[in-house]
Design a protein around this motif. Structure first.
Motif, PDB file in Angstrom:
ATOM      1  N   ALA A  87     -42.180  59.992   5.740  1.00 27.55           N
ATOM      2  CA  ALA A  87     -43.182  58.942   5.544  1.00 27.55           C
ATOM      3  C   ALA A  87     -43.689  58.469   6.899  1.00 27.55           C
ATOM      4  CB  ALA A  87     -42.585  57.750   4.793  1.00 27.55           C
ATOM      5  N   LEU A  88     -44.700  57.611   6.834  1.00 26.34           N
ATOM      6  CA  LEU A  88     -45.149  56.868   8.007  1.00 26.34           C
ATOM      7  C   LEU A  88     -44.443  55.511   7.963  1.00 26.34           C
ATOM      8  CD1 LEU A  88     -47.114  56.626  10.449  1.00 26.34           C
ATOM      9  CD2 LEU A  88     -48.761  55.620   8.838  1.00 26.34           C
ATOM     10  N   TYR A  89     -43.704  55.186   8.996  1.00 27.68           N
ATOM     11  CA  TYR A  89     -43.004  53.908   9.064  1.00 27.68           C
ATOM     12  C   TYR A  89     -43.782  52.981   9.992  1.00 27.68           C
ATOM     13  CZ  TYR A  89     -39.317  56.008   6.415  1.00 27.68           C
ATOM     14  OH  TYR A  89     -38.609  56.616   5.397  1.00 27.68           O
ATOM     15  N   LEU A  90     -44.171  51.876   9.420  1.00 26.44           N
ATOM     16  CA  LEU A  90     -45.023  50.929  10.138  1.00 26.44           C
ATOM     17  C   LEU A  90     -44.278  49.645  10.417  1.00 26.44           C
ATOM     18  CD1 LEU A  90     -48.145  51.552   7.932  1.00 26.44           C
ATOM     19  CD2 LEU A  90     -48.085  51.943  10.395  1.00 26.44           C
ATOM     20  N   CYS A  91     -44.502  49.140  11.592  1.00 26.23           N
ATOM     21  CA  CYS A  91     -43.958  47.853  11.994  1.00 26.23           C
ATOM     22  C   CYS A  91     -45.142  46.903  12.121  1.00 26.23           C
ATOM     23  CB  CYS A  91     -43.248  48.042  13.327  1.00 26.23           C
ATOM     24  SG  CYS A  91     -42.887  46.550  14.231  1.00 26.23           S
ATOM     25  N   ALA A  92     -44.946  45.665  11.705  1.00 24.22           N
ATOM     26  CA  ALA A  92     -46.000  44.659  11.836  1.00 24.22           C
ATOM     27  C   ALA A  92     -45.401  43.396  12.418  1.00 24.22           C
ATOM     28  CB  ALA A  92     -46.627  44.363  10.476  1.00 24.22           C
ATOM     29  N   SER A  93     -46.081  42.813  13.371  1.00 21.93           N
ATOM     30  CA  SER A  93     -45.627  41.513  13.866  1.00 21.93           C
ATOM     31  C   SER A  93     -46.597  40.449  13.366  1.00 21.93           C
ATOM     32  CB  SER A  93     -45.484  41.500  15.389  1.00 21.93           C
ATOM     33  OG  SER A  93     -46.720  41.479  16.060  1.00 21.93           O
ATOM     34  N   SER A  94     -46.054  39.259  13.194  1.00 21.49           N
ATOM     35  CA  SER A  94     -46.820  38.200  12.544  1.00 21.49           C
ATOM     36  C   SER A  94     -47.167  37.085  13.506  1.00 21.49           C
ATOM     37  CB  SER A  94     -46.029  37.600  11.380  1.00 21.49           C
ATOM     38  OG  SER A  94     -45.795  38.548  10.387  1.00 21.49           O
ATOM     39  N   ALA A  95     -48.406  36.608  13.339  1.00 30.30           N
ATOM     40  CA  ALA A  95     -48.881  35.467  14.092  1.00 30.30           C
ATOM     41  C   ALA A  95     -49.013  34.283  13.154  1.00 30.30           C
ATOM     42  CB  ALA A  95     -50.230  35.777  14.717  1.00 30.30           C
ATOM     43  N   ILE A  96     -48.568  33.142  13.610  1.00 28.49           N
ATOM     44  CA  ILE A  96     -48.793  31.919  12.847  1.00 28.49           C
ATOM     45  C   ILE A  96     -50.060  31.286  13.377  1.00 28.49           C
ATOM     46  CG2 ILE A  96     -47.920  29.629  12.280  1.00 28.49           C
ATOM     47  CD1 ILE A  96     -45.110  30.746  12.555  1.00 28.49           C
ATOM     48  N   GLU A  97     -51.060  31.178  12.500  1.00 29.94           N
ATOM     49  CA  GLU A  97     -52.342  30.597  12.883  1.00 29.94           C
ATOM     50  C   GLU A  97     -52.559  29.375  12.010  1.00 29.94           C
ATOM     51  OE1 GLU A  97     -54.466  34.129  12.044  1.00 29.94           O
ATOM     52  OE2 GLU A  97     -53.949  35.080  13.939  1.00 29.94           O
ATOM     53  N   GLY A  98     -52.301  28.203  12.541  1.00 31.41           N
ATOM     54  CA  GLY A  98     -52.292  27.004  11.716  1.00 31.41           C
ATOM     55  C   GLY A  98     -51.073  27.039  10.829  1.00 31.41           C
ATOM     56  N   THR A  99     -51.303  27.036   9.534  1.00 30.12           N
ATOM     57  CA  THR A  99     -50.188  27.117   8.590  1.00 30.12           C
ATOM     58  C   THR A  99     -50.111  28.497   7.947  1.00 30.12           C
ATOM     59  OG1 THR A  99     -51.595  26.293   6.832  1.00 30.12           O
ATOM     60  CG2 THR A  99     -50.314  24.668   8.050  1.00 30.12           C
ATOM     61  N   ARG A 100     -50.863  29.442   8.475  1.00 35.83           N
ATOM     62  CA  ARG A 100     -50.918  30.755   7.843  1.00 35.83           C
ATOM     63  C   ARG A 100     -50.369  31.822   8.764  1.00 35.83           C
ATOM     64  NH1 ARG A 100     -56.767  28.715   6.456  1.00 35.83           N
ATOM     65  NH2 ARG A 100     -56.365  27.788   4.422  1.00 35.83           N
ATOM     66  N   GLU A 101     -49.859  32.870   8.156  1.00 38.81           N
ATOM     67  CA  GLU A 101     -49.329  33.984   8.940  1.00 38.81           C
ATOM     68  C   GLU A 101     -50.162  35.228   8.664  1.00 38.81           C
ATOM     69  OE1 GLU A 101     -44.660  32.795   9.235  1.00 38.81           O
ATOM     70  OE2 GLU A 101     -45.465  34.668   9.965  1.00 38.81           O
ATOM     71  N   THR A 102     -50.436  35.966   9.706  1.00 39.43           N
ATOM     72  CA  THR A 102     -51.210  37.193   9.603  1.00 39.43           C
ATOM     73  C   THR A 102     -50.428  38.308  10.267  1.00 39.43           C
ATOM     74  OG1 THR A 102     -53.253  35.921   9.723  1.00 39.43           O
ATOM     75  CG2 THR A 102     -53.420  38.280  10.128  1.00 39.43           C
ATOM     76  N   GLN A 103     -50.394  39.470   9.630  1.00 42.25           N
ATOM     77  CA  GLN A 103     -49.644  40.598  10.164  1.00 42.25           C
ATOM     78  C   GLN A 103     -50.552  41.572  10.896  1.00 42.25           C
ATOM     79  OE1 GLN A 103     -47.384  42.307   6.900  1.00 42.25           O
ATOM     80  NE2 GLN A 103     -45.688  40.951   7.353  1.00 42.25           N
ATOM     81  N   TYR A 104     -50.053  42.078  12.020  1.00 41.96           N
ATOM     82  CA  TYR A 104     -50.764  43.062  12.823  1.00 41.96           C
ATOM     83  C   TYR A 104     -49.845  44.281  12.957  1.00 41.96           C
ATOM     84  CZ  TYR A 104     -53.772  39.146  13.928  1.00 41.96           C
ATOM     85  OH  TYR A 104     -54.623  38.069  13.832  1.00 41.96           O
ATOM     86  N   PHE A 105     -50.403  45.446  12.643  1.00 40.46           N
ATOM     87  CA  PHE A 105     -49.584  46.652  12.576  1.00 40.46           C
ATOM     88  C   PHE A 105     -49.557  47.423  13.895  1.00 40.46           C
ATOM     89  CE2 PHE A 105     -48.256  47.137   8.230  1.00 40.46           C
ATOM     90  CZ  PHE A 105     -49.118  46.291   7.541  1.00 40.46           C
TER      91      PHE A 105
END
Lengths: 114, 111
Positions: A87-105
């Motif tokens: 498979a393709l194994y992906l890592c994502a790190s998360s940013a907290i922007e205000g009260t929300r989290e967004t993942q970047y791969f």
């Protein structure tokens, strides 16, 4: 800022072996998530680490494990590899922007099990 | 099991047309919605996020959210061949920020 990095990018293993994949998150990001992507199952969540603790876990067998270090870098390990682990194994790190989290791969590690 | 559903496509549109990609989700309390673009052999790239009902525009991309009907869509105006990719809808379930991903819609923009 540098993006998420993953090593190695490509890996070939044989059944029964084990493998360790590495992920370095975006600077300042403390959460790291791991996903498995296959053509048949799509993107599936493996687990998430925050401040060196596993915070969330998906529905994968115990052969899949991970850890996070004090610098937020993370590793995942797969023991006793099976053909279906290719498979393709992906890592994502998360940013907290205000009260929300967004993942970047990251770019992913493509694992082939023979 | 919280679900995110997308039509797998492929959706084929001519260059310059509007491409419309749709996504439905099952968790009524979801608050965040994301669209990722994934080129063949590459990792997903975040292109849009939307949190409130209505439209959100960013360049040629518009995300539309309707929480009552539990769908989120992505419109791509003036589609270009470089937009050809798989578009993934991602929706964290209520109480978690870990997103569930749809299987993705394959978009082909032909010259």
């Amino acid at each position: 800022k540098a993006g998420v990095t993953q090593t190695p990018r490509y890996l070939i293993k044989t059944r029964g072996q084990q493998v360790t994949l590495s992920c370095s998150p975006i600077s300042g990001h403390r959460s790291v998530s791991w996903y498995q992507q296959t053509p048949g199952q799509g993107l599936q969540f493996l687990f998430e680490y925050f401040s060196e603790t596993q915070r969330n876990k998906g529905n994968f067998p115990g052969r899949f494990s991970g850890r996070q270090f004090s610098n937020s870098r993370s590793e995942m390990n797969v023991s006793t590899l099976e053909l279906g682990d290719s498979a393709l194994y992906l890592c994502a790190s998360s940013a907290i922007e205000g009260t929300r989290e967004t993942q970047y791969f990251g770019p992913g590690t493509r694992l082939l099990v023979l | 099991q919280k679900e995110v559903e997308q039509n797998s496509g492929p959706l084929s549109v001519p260059e310059g047309a509007i491409a419309s990609l749709n996504c439905t989700y099952s968790d009524r309390v979801s608050q965040s919605f994301f669209w990722y673009r994934q080129y063949s052999g590459k990792s997903p790239e975040l292109i849009m996020s939307i949190y409130s009902n209505g439209d959100k525009e960013d360049g040629r991309f518009t995300a539309q959210l309707n929480k009552a009907s539990q769908y989120v869509s992505l419109l791509i105006r003036d589609s270009q061949p470089s937009d050809s990719a798989t578009y993934l809808c991602a929706v964290p379930s209520g109480g978690s920020y870990i997103p569930t991903f749809g299987r993705g819609t394959s978009l082909i923009v032909h010259p």
